[in-house]
Design a protein around this motif. Structure first.
Motif, PDB file in Angstrom:
ATOM      1  N   LEU A 153      10.582 -57.850  30.412  1.00 28.35           N
ATOM      2  CA  LEU A 153      11.975 -57.387  30.375  1.00 28.35           C
ATOM      3  C   LEU A 153      12.915 -58.461  29.834  1.00 28.35           C
ATOM      4  CD1 LEU A 153      12.176 -55.343  33.704  1.00 28.35           C
ATOM      5  CD2 LEU A 153      11.948 -54.483  31.358  1.00 28.35           C
ATOM      6  N   THR A 154      12.694 -59.706  30.242  1.00 26.65           N
ATOM      7  CA  THR A 154      13.546 -60.780  29.704  1.00 26.65           C
ATOM      8  C   THR A 154      13.256 -61.000  28.226  1.00 26.65           C
ATOM      9  OG1 THR A 154      11.986 -62.456  30.521  1.00 26.65           O
ATOM     10  CG2 THR A 154      13.892 -61.931  31.921  1.00 26.65           C
ATOM     11  N   GLY A 155      12.018 -60.788  27.797  1.00 22.88           N
ATOM     12  CA  GLY A 155      11.699 -60.852  26.370  1.00 22.88           C
ATOM     13  C   GLY A 155      12.425 -59.771  25.600  1.00 22.88           C
ATOM     14  N   LEU A 156      12.510 -58.597  26.189  1.00 20.78           N
ATOM     15  CA  LEU A 156      13.239 -57.493  25.553  1.00 20.78           C
ATOM     16  C   LEU A 156      14.727 -57.850  25.411  1.00 20.78           C
ATOM     17  CD1 LEU A 156      12.860 -54.646  24.419  1.00 20.78           C
ATOM     18  CD2 LEU A 156      13.328 -53.769  26.708  1.00 20.78           C
ATOM     19  N   LEU A 157      15.296 -58.471  26.439  1.00 24.06           N
ATOM     20  CA  LEU A 157      16.691 -58.915  26.355  1.00 24.06           C
ATOM     21  C   LEU A 157      16.874 -59.968  25.267  1.00 24.06           C
ATOM     22  CD1 LEU A 157      17.662 -59.111  30.138  1.00 24.06           C
ATOM     23  CD2 LEU A 157      18.430 -57.429  28.447  1.00 24.06           C
ATOM     24  N   LEU A 158      15.914 -60.884  25.164  1.00 24.04           N
ATOM     25  CA  LEU A 158      15.979 -61.898  24.105  1.00 24.04           C
ATOM     26  C   LEU A 158      15.864 -61.256  22.724  1.00 24.04           C
ATOM     27  CD1 LEU A 158      13.881 -64.790  25.675  1.00 24.04           C
ATOM     28  CD2 LEU A 158      16.347 -64.771  25.242  1.00 24.04           C
ATOM     29  N   LEU A 159      15.036 -60.240  22.605  1.00 20.82           N
ATOM     30  CA  LEU A 159      14.945 -59.521  21.332  1.00 20.82           C
ATOM     31  C   LEU A 159      16.293 -58.909  20.959  1.00 20.82           C
ATOM     32  CD1 LEU A 159      11.497 -57.695  21.579  1.00 20.82           C
ATOM     33  CD2 LEU A 159      12.125 -59.502  19.990  1.00 20.82           C
ATOM     34  N   GLN A 160      16.963 -58.329  21.945  1.00 21.21           N
ATOM     35  CA  GLN A 160      18.261 -57.727  21.662  1.00 21.21           C
ATOM     36  C   GLN A 160      19.260 -58.789  21.201  1.00 21.21           C
ATOM     37  OE1 GLN A 160      20.025 -55.367  24.746  1.00 21.21           O
ATOM     38  NE2 GLN A 160      21.822 -54.917  23.501  1.00 21.21           N
ATOM     39  N   LEU A 161      19.236 -59.958  21.823  1.00 19.93           N
ATOM     40  CA  LEU A 161      20.160 -61.024  21.427  1.00 19.93           C
ATOM     41  C   LEU A 161      19.932 -61.481  19.983  1.00 19.93           C
ATOM     42  CD1 LEU A 161      20.184 -63.289  24.624  1.00 19.93           C
ATOM     43  CD2 LEU A 161      22.069 -61.883  23.747  1.00 19.93           C
ATOM     44  N   HIS A 162      18.695 -61.502  19.562  1.00 17.53           N
ATOM     45  CA  HIS A 162      18.361 -62.019  18.239  1.00 17.53           C
ATOM     46  C   HIS A 162      18.114 -60.924  17.191  1.00 17.53           C
ATOM     47  CE1 HIS A 162      18.195 -66.085  19.767  1.00 17.53           C
ATOM     48  NE2 HIS A 162      17.449 -65.654  20.777  1.00 17.53           N
ATOM     49  N   ALA A 163      18.208 -59.672  17.565  1.00 21.41           N
ATOM     50  CA  ALA A 163      17.854 -58.572  16.660  1.00 21.41           C
ATOM     51  C   ALA A 163      18.741 -58.500  15.432  1.00 21.41           C
ATOM     52  CB  ALA A 163      17.889 -57.246  17.407  1.00 21.41           C
ATOM     53  N   HIS A 165      19.782 -60.765  13.627  1.00 19.11           N
ATOM     54  CA  HIS A 165      19.342 -61.731  12.616  1.00 19.11           C
ATOM     55  C   HIS A 165      17.934 -61.420  12.101  1.00 19.11           C
ATOM     56  CE1 HIS A 165      22.859 -64.046  13.607  1.00 19.11           C
ATOM     57  NE2 HIS A 165      22.479 -64.141  14.869  1.00 19.11           N
ATOM     58  N   ARG A 166      17.256 -60.498  12.752  1.00 20.35           N
ATOM     59  CA  ARG A 166      15.882 -60.142  12.366  1.00 20.35           C
ATOM     60  C   ARG A 166      15.816 -58.621  12.272  1.00 20.35           C
ATOM     61  NH1 ARG A 166      14.238 -64.096  16.961  1.00 20.35           N
ATOM     62  NH2 ARG A 166      14.356 -66.065  15.863  1.00 20.35           N
ATOM     63  N   ARG A 167      15.929 -58.103  11.078  1.00 18.52           N
ATOM     64  CA  ARG A 167      16.014 -56.659  10.886  1.00 18.52           C
ATOM     65  C   ARG A 167      14.753 -55.913  11.315  1.00 18.52           C
ATOM     66  NH1 ARG A 167      17.909 -56.650   4.930  1.00 18.52           N
ATOM     67  NH2 ARG A 167      16.456 -54.919   4.951  1.00 18.52           N
ATOM     68  N   SER A 168      13.614 -56.579  11.338  1.00 21.09           N
ATOM     69  CA  SER A 168      12.367 -55.888  11.695  1.00 21.09           C
ATOM     70  C   SER A 168      12.133 -55.814  13.207  1.00 21.09           C
ATOM     71  CB  SER A 168      11.181 -56.590  11.034  1.00 21.09           C
ATOM     72  OG  SER A 168      11.065 -57.918  11.509  1.00 21.09           O
ATOM     73  N   THR A 169      13.061 -56.343  14.018  1.00 26.43           N
ATOM     74  CA  THR A 169      12.856 -56.371  15.474  1.00 26.43           C
ATOM     75  C   THR A 169      12.627 -54.981  16.048  1.00 26.43           C
ATOM     76  OG1 THR A 169      14.151 -58.384  15.736  1.00 26.43           O
ATOM     77  CG2 THR A 169      13.887 -57.004  17.688  1.00 26.43           C
ATOM     78  N   TRP A 170      13.565 -54.056  15.871  1.00 27.87           N
ATOM     79  CA  TRP A 170      13.455 -52.753  16.531  1.00 27.87           C
ATOM     80  C   TRP A 170      12.373 -51.867  15.930  1.00 27.87           C
ATOM     81  CZ3 TRP A 170      14.737 -53.664  20.993  1.00 27.87           C
ATOM     82  CH2 TRP A 170      15.837 -54.409  21.311  1.00 27.87           C
ATOM     83  N   PRO A 171      12.113 -51.917  14.626  1.00 26.83           N
ATOM     84  CA  PRO A 171      10.955 -51.163  14.133  1.00 26.83           C
ATOM     85  C   PRO A 171       9.639 -51.667  14.746  1.00 26.83           C
ATOM     86  CG  PRO A 171      12.420 -51.642  12.310  1.00 26.83           C
ATOM     87  CD  PRO A 171      12.956 -52.394  13.507  1.00 26.83           C
ATOM     88  N   LEU A 172       9.517 -52.978  14.933  1.00 23.71           N
ATOM     89  CA  LEU A 172       8.288 -53.507  15.544  1.00 23.71           C
ATOM     90  C   LEU A 172       8.202 -53.126  17.024  1.00 23.71           C
ATOM     91  CD1 LEU A 172       8.018 -57.013  13.847  1.00 23.71           C
ATOM     92  CD2 LEU A 172       6.527 -55.028  13.520  1.00 23.71           C
ATOM     93  N   VAL A 173       9.319 -53.155  17.733  1.00 27.03           N
ATOM     94  CA  VAL A 173       9.323 -52.720  19.142  1.00 27.03           C
ATOM     95  C   VAL A 173       8.954 -51.240  19.211  1.00 27.03           C
ATOM     96  CG1 VAL A 173      10.786 -52.328  21.173  1.00 27.03           C
ATOM     97  CG2 VAL A 173      10.929 -54.495  19.931  1.00 27.03           C
ATOM     98  N   GLY A 174       9.510 -50.449  18.300  1.00 26.77           N
ATOM     99  CA  GLY A 174       9.172 -49.021  18.251  1.00 26.77           C
ATOM    100  C   GLY A 174       7.699 -48.797  17.966  1.00 26.77           C
ATOM    101  N   LEU A 175       7.138 -49.588  17.051  1.00 27.30           N
ATOM    102  CA  LEU A 175       5.704 -49.490  16.761  1.00 27.30           C
ATOM    103  C   LEU A 175       4.881 -49.834  17.992  1.00 27.30           C
ATOM    104  CD1 LEU A 175       3.405 -49.071  14.716  1.00 27.30           C
ATOM    105  CD2 LEU A 175       3.600 -51.522  14.171  1.00 27.30           C
ATOM    106  N   GLY A 176       5.303 -50.886  18.718  1.00 31.34           N
ATOM    107  CA  GLY A 176       4.589 -51.270  19.939  1.00 31.34           C
ATOM    108  C   GLY A 176       4.610 -50.184  20.997  1.00 31.34           C
TER     109      GLY A 176
END
Length: 189
Positions: A153-163, A165-176
């Motif tokens: 869950l904290t990793g997910l929050l960190l992803l949101q903070l940095h998303a 700057h990294r356009r592929s974040t949410w497509p990769l989370v969706g793939l996972g």
């Protein structure tokens, strides 16, 4: 802070559970030769008479009898529930990575014991599943699972903070998320 703390707490256990996940998934292709050791002895007469005539259905062996079994055949049935019949008392001694049992003939006092060791991979696989590992391991698995949930869950929050700057974040989370769902729907019937 919570992310690195939960990672630090769960690091080694996560590695262990990941490796044993692989060994469990490939269990049929990992060869093992169980080592079986059988022992026999005779319970001394005074201790044989110490066995209760009408015990509770799953009563443990009396303390002195259990101590004599340890001395005679090297397995410890202390405190374990026994299966009592008119002819014998049988105590199962399962453990991670192996098995065991001891039987006492209630007439002759003959003690028969057997232990089976299936090797260290089986031991680690049984720990992965919590099989015959006891209360302390039961709680360890639950605490470890909570640490992994915090880590995730904290990793997910960190992803949101940095998303941003990294356009592929949410497509990769969706793939996972989608990948196991698709595999389950398409291949598991």
């Amino acid at each position: 802070m919570w992310h690195w703390m939960s990672a630090a707490v769960s690091l080694m256990a996560m590695l262990l559970f990941s490796v044993t996940g692989i060994t469990l998934n490939h269990a049929a292709s990992i060869g093992a030769t169980p080592v079986v050791v059988s022992r026999e002895a005779v319970l001394p007469g005074p201790l044989l008479s110490a066995l209760p005539k009408t015990p509770a259905a799953s009563a443990p062996l009396p303390g002195p009898v259990a101590a004599a079994v340890v001395t005679a055949v090297g397995v410890d049935p202390t405190g374990r529930a026994g299966e009592w019949s008119d002819d014998e008392v049988y105590v199962a001694l399962p453990r991670p990575g192996g098995d065991g049992w001891v039987s006492i003939d209630r007439t002759s006092g003959k003690i028969t014991a057997e232990t089976t060791d299936r090797g260290w991979i089986s031991y680690l696989n049984d720990l992965h599943k919590g099989r015959n590992a006891g209360t302390a391991w039961f709680w360890f698995i639950d605490i470890f699972a909570v640490a992994c949930i915090l880590f995730t869950l904290t990793g997910l929050l960190l992803l949101q903070l940095h998303a941003r700057h990294r356009r592929s974040t949410w497509p990769l989370v969706g793939l996972g998320l989608a990948l196991p769902v698709i595999i389950a729907i398409v291949f598991l019937h």
